[in-house]
Scaffold this motif. Structure first.
Motif, mmCIF file in Angstrom:
data_model
loop_
_atom_site.group_PDB
_atom_site.id
_atom_site.type_symbol
_atom_site.label_atom_id
_atom_site.label_comp_id
_atom_site.label_asym_id
_atom_site.label_seq_id
_atom_site.Cartn_x
_atom_site.Cartn_y
_atom_site.Cartn_z
ATOM 1 N N HIS A 103 -22.216 13.849 -46.829
ATOM 2 C CA HIS A 103 -21.951 14.577 -45.570
ATOM 3 C C HIS A 103 -22.396 16.020 -45.751
ATOM 4 N N SER B 221 -16.736 22.912 -44.592
ATOM 5 C CA SER B 221 -16.848 22.262 -45.908
ATOM 6 C C SER B 221 -16.390 23.111 -47.097
ATOM 7 N N ASN C 38 -14.334 18.052 -47.058
ATOM 8 C CA ASN C 38 -15.559 17.379 -46.624
ATOM 9 C C ASN C 38 -15.370 15.885 -46.925
ATOM 10 N N PRO D 91 -21.013 18.435 -51.649
ATOM 11 C CA PRO D 91 -21.032 17.020 -51.248
ATOM 12 C C PRO D 91 -22.015 16.199 -52.088
#
Ligand SMILES: Cc1ncc(COP(=O)(O)O)c(C=O)c1O
Length: 386
Positions: free
Chosen positions: A27, A48, A52, A236
């Motif tokens: 993501h 984020s 996240n 991420p």
């Protein structure tokens, strides 16, 4: 679910993909759109730096593997230690740390937190009387790492957790060397477990990352606030790669432990080796505690090559298959020369006092064929006298 199932599936319902991807997507988005101001945070994510979806799946998995009540991922293992200290300590507090720990843990204590008038006592936490003597009214944390980097010294997690509880002190354990597959400090009474995910969870020398797993929600929330404020969350992409590495953790470790034991036995009583450090050896101090608190003895060993600083360096330089690289826990076998590398921050006297001699070699055993590894070690040992 048992461990080897959990490492693949735990928290999979958090994979919120529209398409049913087997692997959660990366993501890669700073922000998440809200349907209205009143529905702010209804979908669970906003920015984020705070959280996240890809990172949260890794956190859920690590929480379940360590059997905690919450987990947080960080940009590195040191970032995890930094945030835990930052969230718990204030000026005037005191911390007890095992005398043998990763060099970065000394450095963060002495070079960063000491300037806020926080005091650190590095003591032999394998002796319960020494721990009790070191405790002061302002002691807030007992920090241990077992087996310890790099001499594999073993500390009794249950005993130290009991002492901590009796004095309302938090017991923080760096479980990087063992992973939850081999050792579960929270189930032995510890309050917080720390990992450098850079090591076994990743397992392939791809990422740097860290995590902290908490036994109670209140401390979890406190450290989550610190992470959101200071911004040292994992990326991420790192979380995605770590999730892939994690799926084979138990398989890798089973092979790595077997080979490490084999190499330790081979080097024990070897004519050019002065001493071998491996918790699986019956004559190793702490062997019985290791048997009691861990499922196996791990894939790290250390040994002193007979000779001086140059002999140690030459042995490391002359290896051909084993890589001279500053990491551990990966599928590749890696060696370091702690006096020059991981523990170079300590003075010569500090190193000597905890057994980090000039020709000590640390080896993190990978998943290569054991015979190839033994041949490589033998050819390098032979080259010392050539
Ligand atoms: C036992 C241990 N804890 C913590 C760390 C720090 O982790 P990182 O390098 O991910 O910051 C290391 C790194 O080698 C380590 O060996």
């Amino acid at each position: 679910m048992k461990f080897s199932t959990k490492q693949i599936h735990a928290g999979r319902e958090k994979n919120i993909s529209l398409y049913g991807d087997v692997n959660i997507p990366i993501h890669q988005s700073t922000s998440f759109v809200h349907d209205s101001v009143d529905q702010y945070l209804e979908k669970g994510f906003s920015y984020s730096r705070t959280s996240n979806p890809t990172i949260e799946l890794l956190e859920e998995r690590l929480k379940q593997l360590e059997e905690g009540s919450g987990a947080l991922c960080f940009s590195t293992g040191m970032a995890a230690i930094h945030s835990v200290f930052d969230g718990i300590l204030k000026t005037g507090d005191h911390v007890i740390i095992s005398d043998v720990v990763y060099g970065g843990t000394y450095r963060i204590s002495k070079a960063i937190f000491a300037k806020y008038d926080i005091e650190f006592s590095f003591i032999d936490t394998s002796k319960s009387e020494d721990i009790k003597k070191a405790i002061r009214p302002n002691t807030k944390i007992i920090f241990t790492e077992t087996p310890a980097n790099p001499t594999l010294k073993i500390y009794d997690l249950k005993l130290i957790s009991d002492i901590s509880k009796n004095h309302q002190i938090l017991h923080v354990v760096d479980n990087t060397f063992m992973t939850p597959y081999l050792q579960n400090p929270l189930s032995l009474g510890a309050d917080i477990v720390i990992h450098s995910t850079t090591k076994f969870f990743d397992g392939h020398n791809m990422t740097t990352g860290g995590c902290a797993v908490f036994s109670d929600k209140e401390t979890f929330e406190r450290i989550k606030f610190i992470r959101n404020t200071s911004g040292n969350i994992m990326s991420p992409f790192t979380a995605f790669l770590t999730l892939q590495g994690l799926k084979t953790l138990s398989l890798r470790l089973e092979r790595q432990c077997l080979t490490a034991h084999l190499i330790a036995e081979h080097l024990n009583n070897h004519k050019v080796i002065e001493r071998v450090f491996y918790p699986g050896l019956e004559d190793f101090p702490g062997h019985q505690i290791s048997c009691n608190q861990s499922r196996d003895h791990g894939s790290l060993l250390a040994f002193i090559v007979k000779g001086d600083l140059n002999t140690g360096k030459k042995f490391a330089d002359n290896l051909k298959l084993c890589l001279l690289a500053e990491n551990l826990g990966s599928v590749e076998t890696l060696v370091t020369h702690p006096a020059s590398m991981t523990h170079g921050y300590l003075t010569q006297d500090e190193r000597q006092s905890i057994g980090i001699t000039d020709s000590l070699i640390r080896m993190s055993v990978g998943i290569e064929d054991p015979e190839d590894l033994l041949n490589d070690i033998e050819q390098s040992l032979a080259s010392l006298h050539g």
